[in-house]
Design an enzyme around this catalytic site. Structure first.
Site, PDB file in Angstrom:
ATOM      1  N   GLN A  10       6.630  12.110  13.594  1.00  0.00           N
ATOM      2  CA  GLN A  10       7.444  12.377  14.665  1.00  0.00           C
ATOM      3  C   GLN A  10       7.462  14.062  14.982  1.00  0.00           C
ATOM      4  O   GLN A  10       7.411  14.988  13.897  1.00  0.00           O
ATOM      5  CB  GLN A  10       9.030  12.291  14.375  1.00  0.00           C
ATOM      6  CG  GLN A  10       9.799  12.727  15.639  1.00  0.00           C
ATOM      7  CD  GLN A  10       9.700  11.508  16.754  1.00  0.00           C
ATOM      8  OE1 GLN A  10       9.349  10.423  16.746  1.00  0.00           O
ATOM      9  NE2 GLN A  10      10.060  11.969  18.227  1.00  0.00           N
TER      10      GLN A  10
ATOM     11  N   ASP B 243       0.066   6.477  17.480  1.00  0.00           N
ATOM     12  CA  ASP B 243       0.454   7.287  18.633  1.00  0.00           C
ATOM     13  C   ASP B 243      -0.867   7.556  19.400  1.00  0.00           C
ATOM     14  O   ASP B 243      -0.604   8.266  20.605  1.00  0.00           O
ATOM     15  CB  ASP B 243       0.767   8.771  17.890  1.00  0.00           C
ATOM     16  CG  ASP B 243       2.385   8.969  18.125  1.00  0.00           C
ATOM     17  OD1 ASP B 243       3.009   8.274  18.965  1.00  0.00           O
ATOM     18  OD2 ASP B 243       2.875   9.594  17.106  1.00  0.00           O
TER      19      ASP B 243
ATOM     20  N   LYS C 114      13.171   3.680  16.964  1.00  0.00           N
ATOM     21  CA  LYS C 114      12.017   3.077  16.630  1.00  0.00           C
ATOM     22  C   LYS C 114      12.080   2.017  15.368  1.00  0.00           C
ATOM     23  O   LYS C 114      11.694   1.110  15.629  1.00  0.00           O
ATOM     24  CB  LYS C 114      11.034   4.087  16.372  1.00  0.00           C
ATOM     25  CG  LYS C 114      10.367   4.936  17.551  1.00  0.00           C
ATOM     26  CD  LYS C 114       9.738   6.201  17.133  1.00  0.00           C
ATOM     27  CE  LYS C 114       9.328   7.045  18.420  1.00  0.00           C
ATOM     28  NZ  LYS C 114       8.860   8.269  17.871  1.00  0.00           N
TER      29      LYS C 114
HETATM   30  N1  GUN Z   1       8.220  13.377  19.990  1.00  0.00           N
HETATM   31  C1  GUN Z   1       8.355  12.894  21.032  1.00  0.00           C
HETATM   32  N2  GUN Z   1       7.641  11.817  21.780  1.00  0.00           N
HETATM   33  C2  GUN Z   1       6.702  11.609  20.574  1.00  0.00           C
HETATM   34  C3  GUN Z   1       5.733  10.554  20.451  1.00  0.00           C
HETATM   35  O1  GUN Z   1       5.706   9.606  21.425  1.00  0.00           O
HETATM   36  N3  GUN Z   1       5.357  10.646  19.535  1.00  0.00           N
HETATM   37  C4  GUN Z   1       5.452  11.504  18.157  1.00  0.00           C
HETATM   38  N4  GUN Z   1       4.785  11.425  17.096  1.00  0.00           N
HETATM   39  N5  GUN Z   1       6.355  12.360  18.408  1.00  0.00           N
HETATM   40  C5  GUN Z   1       6.954  12.472  19.660  1.00  0.00           C
END
Ligand code: GUN
Length: 296
Positions: free
Chosen positions: A98, A121, A54
């Protein structure tokens, strides 16, 4: 018949290019780059890989990346204080905490503390509610990316029967809402569904998001159906000690029947990060009082 392989990696790369091309105009008007803050608590190896990707993608798109890595024993109070700081920081347009969080932290309380305008998100109940009633919302990245691929392959989705397998707040439920908005007939199936194969056989579109390796078999798929595999499961490989990634769909079987199918890896996965950048750019425009770019 052999299915069309849906190249999510190429589509995501194109989307990231279009997003990156829009950043300089935002910088010229807002006087700053869009900013994404990513918070990682603990040292889960898979989460570390995601967070690194990311960060890289954010910087490549010309955006500012703020990374916050906290130890696994961070208190809920300390994490909530960081979220409050990020909410107040005018350079931060998007906040992503996350998941999964360590078990001693209530993830619902943390997600609820994020400013909905910065919730890239799309997990905050305000954004989930807006999506459900068809208002402008920040939409969860994986279902948004899956929908983009579906529209690219099929064009108009109206009237098609979509079966979503999985009812999570992160994928299944928002995916079903998005498909409903496209005038699909939507069935949400899950672990307690009776005779799942018979239901999946009715589907023009199958979205598999259950987290069970290769659960969806080739003889469940209607001839010519479009299959979106959201699963990422690590399983033992043929060589001792090695592992490989597989989806929730038995790929080799389903390619014999489906009209189009996403591979794992290289299907939905790359779309998630591209949509995160998309949501950050959209949030940045809204926060700066600018109209968000259309067609992203
Ligand atoms: N963990 C796995 N996929 C995601 C996601 O799309 N967003 C977040 N915040 N955590 C994750």
């Amino acid at each position: 018949m052999t299915a069309n392989i849906i190249d999510g990696k190429a589509f995501a790369s194109g989307l990231r290019g279009r997003i990156g091309a829009l950043v300089p105009a935002f910088v010229a008007r807002a006087g700053r780059a869009p900013g994404l803050a990513v918070v990682l608590v603990g040292d889960d190896p898979a989460s570390q890989v995601y967070v690194r990707s990311k960060h890289k993608a954010t910087v490549e798109a010309g955006m500012q990346s703020f990374e916050h890595r906290l130890p696994a024993d961070t208190s809920a109070q300390a994490l909530l204080a960081l979220v409050a700081d990020l909410n107040a920081d005018t350079c931060v347009d998007g906040i992503l905490v996350q998941l999964p969080l360590p078990p001693h932290i209530d993830d619902k309380a943390v997600l609820a503390a994020i400013d909905p305008a910065k919730d890239v998100d799309g997990f905050h109940v305000v954004n989930a509610g807006k999506l459900a009633v068809g208002e402008q919302a920040l939409v969860p990245c994986t279902p948004l990316g899956s929908l983009m691929l579906l529209k690219d392959v099929l064009g108009d989705l109206a009237g098609l029967h979509a079966v979503v397998i999985g009812r999570s707040n992160i994928v299944g439920k928002p995916m079903a809402q998005l498909l409903l908005q496209q005038s699909c007939t939507v069935t949400i199936a899950h672990s307690r569904t009776r005779d799942l194969p018979a239901i999946v056989r009715l589907a023009d579109i199958v979205v598999a998001a259950v987290g069970r390796a290769e659960m969806v078999r080739g003889d469940w798929i209607k001839q010519g159906a479009t299959v979106i595999d959201v699963g990422i499961n690590r399983v033992p490989a043929n060589e001792p000690g090695q592992t490989r990634l597989v989806g929730d769909v038995a790929y080799d079987e389903c390619t014999q029947v489906a009209g189009a199918i996403t591979p794992v890896p290289g299907g939905v996965g790359p779309m998630t990060i591209a949509c995160l950048l998309r949501n950050t750019l959209v949030a940045a425009h809204h926060r700066a009082g600018l109209a968000a770019p259309v067609g992203l």
